[in-house]
Motif scaffolding. Sequence first.
Motif, PDB file in Angstrom:
ATOM      1  N   CYS A 176      30.870  34.648  37.402  1.00  0.00           N
ATOM      2  CA  CYS A 176      31.886  34.447  38.410  1.00  0.00           C
ATOM      3  C   CYS A 176      31.234  33.985  39.711  1.00  0.00           C
TER       4      CYS A 176
ATOM      5  N   SER B  12      35.039  34.936  44.290  1.00  0.00           N
ATOM      6  CA  SER B  12      36.223  35.090  43.436  1.00  0.00           C
ATOM      7  C   SER B  12      36.537  36.559  43.202  1.00  0.00           C
TER       8      SER B  12
ATOM      9  N   CYS C 159      34.823  38.646  40.544  1.00  0.00           N
ATOM     10  CA  CYS C 159      33.470  39.171  40.690  1.00  0.00           C
ATOM     11  C   CYS C 159      33.443  40.626  41.146  1.00  0.00           C
TER      12      CYS C 159
END
Lengths: 525, 574, 282, 319
Positions: free
Chosen positions: B462, B466, B469
């Motif tokens: 990720c 984001s 994550c």
Amino acid sequence: MSVLEITDLRVSYGTAVAVDGLSVTVARGEIVALVGESGSGKSTVALAALGLLPRSAHVDGTITVAGKNVREATGEELRQLRGRDAGMVFQEPMTALNPLHTIEFQVAEAIRNHDPEPRRHKHYRDRCVQLLERVGVPDASKRLKQYPHQLSGGLRQRALIAIAIAAGPGLILADEPTTSLDVTVQQQILDLLRDIRDTEGTGTLLITHNLGVVADIADRVLVLRNGKVVEEADTDALFANPRHAYTRQLLAAVPRLGDTPHDEEPERDRTVLALRDITVEYHGRKVVDGVSLSVGPGEFVGLVGESGSGKTTLAQCALGLVTPRGGTVDVFGGKLTHKARRRLGVVFQDPASSLDPTKTVEQTIAEPMVIHTRTSRAERRRRVRELMDAVELPQALLDRRGHELSGGQRQRVGLARAVVLGPDLLIADEPTSALDVSVQAAVLDVLERLHQEFGFGCLFISHDLAVVDRVCSRVAVLRGGQLVEQGPCATVLHTPEHPYTRALLLASPVPDPAAQRDRRRLATA
Amino acid sequence: MRRGLGRLAAVVCCLLLAACAGGRARHGGSNTVSFALPPSATPNWILPLAIPGYTASYNGVIQSALFVPLYAYDGSSGAVGMDQQASAANPPVYAADGKSVTITLKPLTWSDGAPVTSEDVQFYLDLIRAAKDDWGAYTKGLMPDNVTGFHIVDDHTFTLTLDKTYNPGWFTANQLTLITPLPRQAWAHDPDPRKTFDYLVAQAKNLGGYNTDPLWKVVDGPYALESFSPTGQVTLAKNPSYTGQDGSHLDKITFLTFTSSAAEYNVLLAGGVDYGYVPTTNLGQRPKLESMGYKVQPWNGWSITYIPYNFNNPALGKAFQQLYLRQAIQHAVDQKAISQVIWRGTASPGYGPVPQDNDPTFLSPQQKTNPYPFDLDTSRRLLSDHGWRPDPDGILACREPDECGPGIAAGTRLSMTLLTESGSDETDGTMQELKSELSKVGIELRINAQPLNTVLANGTTCEPTSPACAWQLSYFGTQGSWYFPAYPSGEQLFATDAGVNFGNYRDKPTDDLINASTLATSPQSMVDYSARLAQQLPVIWMPNPPYQVSAIDASLHGVVQDPMAGLQPQRWYR
Amino acid sequence: MTTIALPTRFAVGSNRLATAGAVILGLVVLFCLAGPLAYHSDQVHTALDAARLSPGQQGHPLGTDDLGYDVLGRLMVAGRTSLAIGVLAGLLATAIGAVWGALAGYAGGWLDAVLMRIVDTGVAIPALFLLLVAATLVTPSIPVLSLVIGGVSWLVPARLMRAEAATLRERDFVKAITVMGAGRLRVVFGHLLPNAVGTLVVAGTFQIADAILLVAYVSFLGLGVPPPATDWGAMLSKSITYTYDGAWWLILPPGIAIVLVVCAINFVGDGLRDAFAARGRA
Amino acid sequence: MTRFLARRLLLALIVVFLVTVVTFVILHLLPGGPARGVLGVKATQAQIDAFNRAEGFDQSIPLQYWDYLVRLVHGDLGTSYTLNTDVSTLLGERLPKTLLLTATSTLLGILVALPLGVWQAVRRGRASDVVTTGLAFVLYATPVFFLSLVLIILFAQVLPIFPAQAAQGDDIASLLSQPASLVLPVLAGTGVTAVAYSRYMRSSTVDNLAEDYVRTARAKGTPERTILWRHVWPNSLTSVVSMIGYSVPVVFSGSLVVESMFNYPGVGLLFWTAARNADFPVLLGVVLVIAVTTVLGSLLADVVQLLIDPRVRVPGVKS
């Protein structure tokens, strides 16, 4: 020879004494009435006679039915005695019949139980038809196939009587057999009981609270109070010359038609309640059919009718609980808005459910004030106390809850709640029907006094013509949803025009054996 | 109504009576073997061309018994290496520049009589080239992209031209093993390979047709399909027209499916399985099994097991990037106790990126000796030396940001969430043990147990910004985190931006070593790679659970528990 | 109108059972809450070197489990979780159900239909399915599990309350106060709910018992509170293993604890029902 | 009567529809979707995207639901992600087995519970009633999984009379071929139903014994035995019969647990496997089957009520 002989019966549950030293005999062909108010122990006597009291009851004294000692009988002897030597008729014909069996099954069972060689139920069909015809059930063979809920109250009670006499007993124990029935049906059932006595020579122990019924049918009367017999006499003697104060008090409490003088009432041009052309339907059936009725300011209007006549539905239309299919309801000249409700009071029939059991008397009476006003707590309390006085309740009850009060007390609290905001319209739906006569008289007194004090218009619903005659100035008669007749009480209840009104009047028994005989002759004529 | 009830009651009574007379099967006996597939494993793919979702090893076992792969690698020799007997070709010959390879097929025959030829290999390559995006084993740049030319020398010999020089060991083990010669004469449904591919896939999806479809009757392996039930029970019978050197000793092998390991175990106890497995939780009954004539043996996988750190996690990614922190955590993992007590001795400690208990070829001394043994004091010291001090609740917080490391804010607390797979007592126990030991050091571990697919779906690569994550640690290793192909290199695991590098580990030296291990010709780069990652701790190394703990009928001989989870049932005998 | 006024009769024993239930419940609560004060054991850290000890060994009266936790101490800690979730979830379910059912029963008409179809739908979806999904959406903890379990088990109290409200709605005192201008909220909260208190208390008691069972199911399936916290159901989740290990007695302490507590609460509930029925008749 | 049935059927349909909506939406709320679970660790992003495209997960949920509904109407429940078989076939294989288990244990439960409940009611308050009621409470308080465990320990381990595991196999015949393996699962299931039903039956009988019609029957000299079996029994039964119909969800959730404990290859076990593998089509299918059965159960309860209770069957007098 007596078919029932009870000597010195005592029944108690724990420390509570239900029956206290009662003795009574019933001879063949005799109708003996056991009369008393609720709690007098009269039903216990009937149950004790057949050994039907629950295990927890402690019983003393001797009970002899058809020469057999009930208290010493074994289970099987008792079973044989029940139905064959004594049949029993109960108050609630709906619950007293098994809802899952046909009438035929239940009648046939009563015969079969005492058949030395029991056969299948259908073998007794012919006898069942005879029995039903005997108790005046039309279409007997069709009715046999039906279930209790398909029969009207009157027919159910006849079926119960058929069951009671199925094994040809010498004694019928009838426990309030007509209490849940309309007056016209009550008359028929009383006639049936009398007819059975006349033809079969059966002795009857009739348990009732209704002195009119006693006057109509009984040969001899025992007046019961708190489990004790206060007076025993032949019917004529008792009514003509009651010796005990309690008997006199009871008799005085029974409202009688024509006892109350009616003044000429002025025509009123304003109304507090105007029902115009009201029609109500349930599942496509018209329950109320084009009824118009109005109540003027301060006017006391009675609405009478038998069950199913639509009188309660009509009241609910006025209260906004039922929306009529047709016609208009006009309260204080307009719609029943929240504001209008402030000027509206209501009292219902059942004292058991008229008060919220979780609220104290004070909270109950004060609630309309909480809803509609911003009066202070102290002010509310003062007002509640005033009303307690007005309905003649002691202040000590203020903190009690509904279930701690007697029926009469509850109805008084209900009245107090209804008038706490000084309403312009009071709607009272059978407010005294569930009360004992003496209590009813007192509550009616209170109602009249409140009416004088507050001057509200009142729609008073009742099945009892005498009660209506006592408190109302105008009366409307309903039958099958239609208005049969209306006018001043003096006219409608004394010189009725409509045959139904007349039939109603005749069917209501009056506590006077002589008068009752005359009326019966008139009715059968 | 009442009579009906009576009759039913009678039936029930009969059932109860009959119940007492139930019989039991017994293992051993005739020249057939019943083999228990892993719980919930239902063979559902017969075509040796897997599409995504159908790549399970139990499918591969059946495929390779029917269709001989170009090259088979397994552990049958004791170490993971090429299994010449089970391969369709002789060892490949690489050109000196390493950019082409020449392969000679063995004289195998399809069961319809046709020989296995070079064109059958070309047929396979054409198919995967035409539909590479739908092929389950496709990785961009690798097979078939790296084969730029196919030259047929004769019926049994062909040459592949490669796009660059590869490490021959790696190329044979991880690329050529993907190829299986297919019966072109029977399967080439359409001149267009794409259409043929779609046709074959469609036929393979129809499990109900396996028993009757003539496609699957044409095989060149030691076995032929005898029956295939849609619920997964498969019976293979000795292939009478097999012409290779690896013919079956057994007449038949039946693969049994079970909905749960408990179910399998009970059938095992009842003697209904010749080659089954014992749920680790039931190892307490080992003596009983042995008295029933079973050998109980762990089957070690060609695998490693680990917990990835999410180096991109906004809260703790920077902290994870500090080697001392990873060392401190690794020091708190009591691998021996976990293996012995929780796994009851069936799992084995693992300290680095290559499988540790099968084959020492690639194992570095560093990985073998464990640079970070269980030692809570060292762990504590590492943390206190770097500016971490306990908060009142005992959890360490960074109080000296300069010492903690770049990007770690003062007040950062060592409280981390571990996303772990649910449903296994051993994994639950392992995580509790881990949490317990870490708490003694001052690290709070919050355990979030989820079904495996949720763990996999959430714990992926990720971007730091984001919301995906949010995960910090993730464990999906109840049955081993990663099963290697024959050559245990790390290009998919620890190379920068590799597909299964879930935690975004980035290390230039590692990338170089991985590159070298796939391209260079010497095995030394693999050993260096093993040493580097044993020291660098890109993940928390965890004990490696066995593939399964087998219970094998003692009268069954010739059984080798292949670390690559393959089977060579043709070599079993009684 | 004459009715035979019989004094209320308790079912013989119901009263005694209720008392026994209350006593048992009190003892179990005391055991769980005060037990750890008198009996110390480490329920936070595993002790793999002391795993799977038989009862009595090394000062562990009930032995240790497979991670070395002392079973007796664990029973207390687990009980706290089970009871806390049970009580919270039971109360929550009853509260939601009470308001939902009261609204449906009092409002009648289309609102009633809509609300009750939602209840029907909830009944038709297996609670275990909802719990399974919920457990993957949120990390279980005592408040979360209470919310989730309460959230899936309010259907029964809602049906009970609806029936009660539909009956109460027809009672004269409700009609009277409605006619005299009381609003819906006043009727529902001022009259319907207080009058249904008996029903609700009894339903709530049974809800708590059922919630304790449901927590046990959830934890047994591995969806319970994360370790080292535990509850009785979680203690049983490895029971199959234990039985195969020959340590079948390990399943008895938590198993019996669940049965005992649920039983005791049911006894109390039955006693309360009789008591409320008696009051209603008085 | 027809109108009554039509109305009930319509309500049932509405409930089933709502169940599909709720289940569908809930499943699609799950993070990540099923792709990883189905395709495994080694799947590449491209493969995951392809899977999501193929299964329509890239579309909006309402659109996906609409597709699902359209297929449902055509009897297509979708295809299992992991078992490579369409869901209707799977359910067709598993449902008969679950029905065998639930029906047998429900039937046994009824056979035990109803007479027991009457017996308790008649002996109400005596020692035998207190003891059996107490035992019923204990059994009621026993979680099914614990009951199953105790059964396994007692009858499969201590006294190895019955297998701890149900027979495996494709069809129901394989189960019936080893009836011994059915005993423990059926017993556990019976425990669940018998306790609930006997409680209902006891209280229903106690209530009915206090009814006026019993007094009437007694007053006409009906023997006690006849009163009990010809008067009280049918009346108690009418309320208990609907309870049995409404208990379908209880029986089914019991079966979910029993099947997983005894590894009984029915719908319940299918459910657990599907849940572990995020096999959405199967999960949806199982929940739908349970919902339909639940709704059918209450429908059946109403119909039976209609058949045995003349008050519902035959219109009464207008009052």
